[in-house]
Write an enzyme that holds these catalytic residues in place. Structure first.
Site, PDB file in Angstrom:
ATOM      1  N   SER A  18      -3.622   0.261   5.903  1.00  0.00           N
ATOM      2  CA  SER A  18      -2.944  -0.993   5.579  1.00  0.00           C
ATOM      3  C   SER A  18      -1.789  -1.318   6.512  1.00  0.00           C
ATOM      4  O   SER A  18      -1.368  -2.473   6.589  1.00  0.00           O
ATOM      5  CB  SER A  18      -2.428  -0.958   4.137  1.00  0.00           C
ATOM      6  OG  SER A  18      -1.530   0.129   3.949  1.00  0.00           O
ATOM      7  N   ASP A  63       7.070  -4.289   0.193  1.00  0.00           N
ATOM      8  CA  ASP A  63       6.601  -3.973  -1.151  1.00  0.00           C
ATOM      9  C   ASP A  63       6.778  -2.477  -1.400  1.00  0.00           C
ATOM     10  O   ASP A  63       7.512  -1.810  -0.670  1.00  0.00           O
ATOM     11  CB  ASP A  63       5.159  -4.446  -1.366  1.00  0.00           C
ATOM     12  CG  ASP A  63       4.150  -3.737  -0.464  1.00  0.00           C
ATOM     13  OD1 ASP A  63       4.511  -2.730   0.188  1.00  0.00           O
ATOM     14  OD2 ASP A  63       2.977  -4.187  -0.405  1.00  0.00           O
ATOM     15  N   HIS A  91       5.071  -0.675   1.944  1.00  0.00           N
ATOM     16  CA  HIS A  91       4.938  -1.209   3.296  1.00  0.00           C
ATOM     17  C   HIS A  91       6.255  -1.803   3.815  1.00  0.00           C
ATOM     18  O   HIS A  91       7.056  -2.304   3.038  1.00  0.00           O
ATOM     19  CB  HIS A  91       3.856  -2.295   3.329  1.00  0.00           C
ATOM     20  CG  HIS A  91       2.520  -1.799   2.870  1.00  0.00           C
ATOM     21  ND1 HIS A  91       2.071  -1.986   1.573  1.00  0.00           N
ATOM     22  CD2 HIS A  91       1.555  -1.110   3.524  1.00  0.00           C
ATOM     23  CE1 HIS A  91       0.874  -1.439   1.447  1.00  0.00           C
ATOM     24  NE2 HIS A  91       0.539  -0.893   2.615  1.00  0.00           N
TER      25      HIS A  91
END
Length: 376
Positions: A43, A339, A342
């Site tokens: 991610s 978040d 991340h």
């Protein structure tokens, strides 16, 4: 991070400047530093592959508030960020006007061929890892590294059939391959720890196998991003609070992250001696993030929140997910974390600048700019 004395404008403005500069460069037909960039990993570098998978909301980022600062559109794109991620910003530094597109967004052979030569392809998938099973029980259908390499292999075979082996081999040997993976494997292992040394050895051995496979496909220039101090993520600060009742980073996970770097560095050094023509740049993400923690305010940046997520709810912004109903901070450039897991675009920009042009404090044996210019 590349230099304590570097002066830059406000970080979000700098992204706009970079975009304008690369577009101007393209308009004036100045050459890019490499013909293409290929991205593999999780991610941290996914630009939307997970949008096309049967996956839970936690494994996607194609809904608000994601993308709130994405340049030019402010819409969620599938990036786990308020804007651009490290892969995007590295591509800009290398002279491209935009990041390579998500592989699963290319629906025709013509599109694949076009992007192969115009700038590369991104195969990364949020939640995935070096192990085929990583992420599947938590998120559903993710693309592990083995599958990402299968996709790349298919593209290489297709290009060889269309353009010939010599042209395809030349493109691949001059291109940069960005790899950022391993964090999700570490997260899942830490939930039921066993023999740490055996786990790390297995992780690096698997990494070696995939890099060797990339080499055999024609890759020669590798930009590898190591695992950051995962224990200091908002989700792991919450984990410590819930398990131990104390504030701070989750130390067992940081210990694993820290121990993985020298093992990864040794593996890459060995491979560079074993595989003729292979060159690499290894970013020490643990050292990079630690430096920002120790120096939150410099002439280059100013972070006022180092622990809590900008988007999310509850302790550390990590107890409730980032979505359109979640609280959203006003000063995204002042937050280290977007978040629960991340970084913000501001941090990704610092990381990309350092990976691209930093010194050996953070990037070894050379940075990506020098790797791109290297004649093999």
């Amino acid at each position: 991070m590349a230099s304590r004395s570097t002066r830059v404008p406000a970080l979000r403005c700098l992204v706009v400047v970079l975009l304008a500069a690369t577009e101007a460069e393209a308009a004036s037909r100045h050459p890019r530093l490499v013909p293409a960039v290929f991205v593999l990993g999780d991610s941290t570098v996914d630009v939307g592959n997970n949008n096309h998978l049967n996956i839970s909301a936690a494994g996607r980022a194609n809904y608000p508030h994601y993308g709130v600062d994405f340049p030019g559109s402010a819409v969620p794109t599938g990036r786990f960020s308020n804007g651009l991620n490290t892969a995007d910003l590295l591509a800009l530094g290398l002279g491209f006007t935009r990041s390579p597109p998500a592989y699963l967004s290319l629906t025709t052979d013509k599109a694949i061929r076009s992007h192969m030569y115009r700038g590369g392809i991104n195969f990364a998938s949020g939640g995935s890892g070096l192990s085929d099973g990583t992420g599947r029980s938590l998120f559903g259908e993710v693309i592990p590294m083995s599958q990402q390499l299968e996709y790349l292999s298919g593209v290489v075979k297709y290009m060889t059939k269309l353009s010939g082996a010599k042209k395809t081999r030349s493109l691949l040997s001059k291109s940069i391959f960005v790899i950022s993976v391993g964090s999700n494997d570490m997260f899942e292992y830490s939930a039921a720890r066993g023999d740490d040394y055996a786990f790390l050895t297995g992780l690096v051995t698997t990494y070696k196998r995939y890099i060797t496979a990339l080499y055999e496909m024609g890759a020669r220039k590798l930009s590898v991003i190591s695992i950051p101090p995962l224990g200091c993520l908002p989700s792991q600060r919450l984990r410590r609070l819930q398990q131990l009742g104390t504030q701070g980073c989750f130390d067992p996970l940081n210990d694993l992250s820290l121990r993985s770097y020298p093992m990864l560095a040794a593996m890459l050094d060995d491979l560079a001696h074993e595989l003729p023509g292979m060159a690499y740049s290894l970013a020490d993400a643990y050292a990079m993030v630690s430096f920002v923690f120790q120096n939150p305010r410099t002439q280059a940046w100013s972070f006022t929140e180092l622990e809590a997520a900008c988007c999310g709810g509850g302790p550390f912004g990590a107890a409730y997910p980032c979505n359109e109903t979640a609280p959203l901070c006003g000063d995204r450039d002042g937050h280290l974390f977007w978040d629960a897991n991340h970084p913000t675009q501001a941090v990704s920009l610092i990381a990309a600048q350092t990976i691209f042009a930093g010194n050996r404090t953070f990037v070894n044996p050379i940075n990506v700019r020098d790797l791109a210019l290297l004649v093999l």
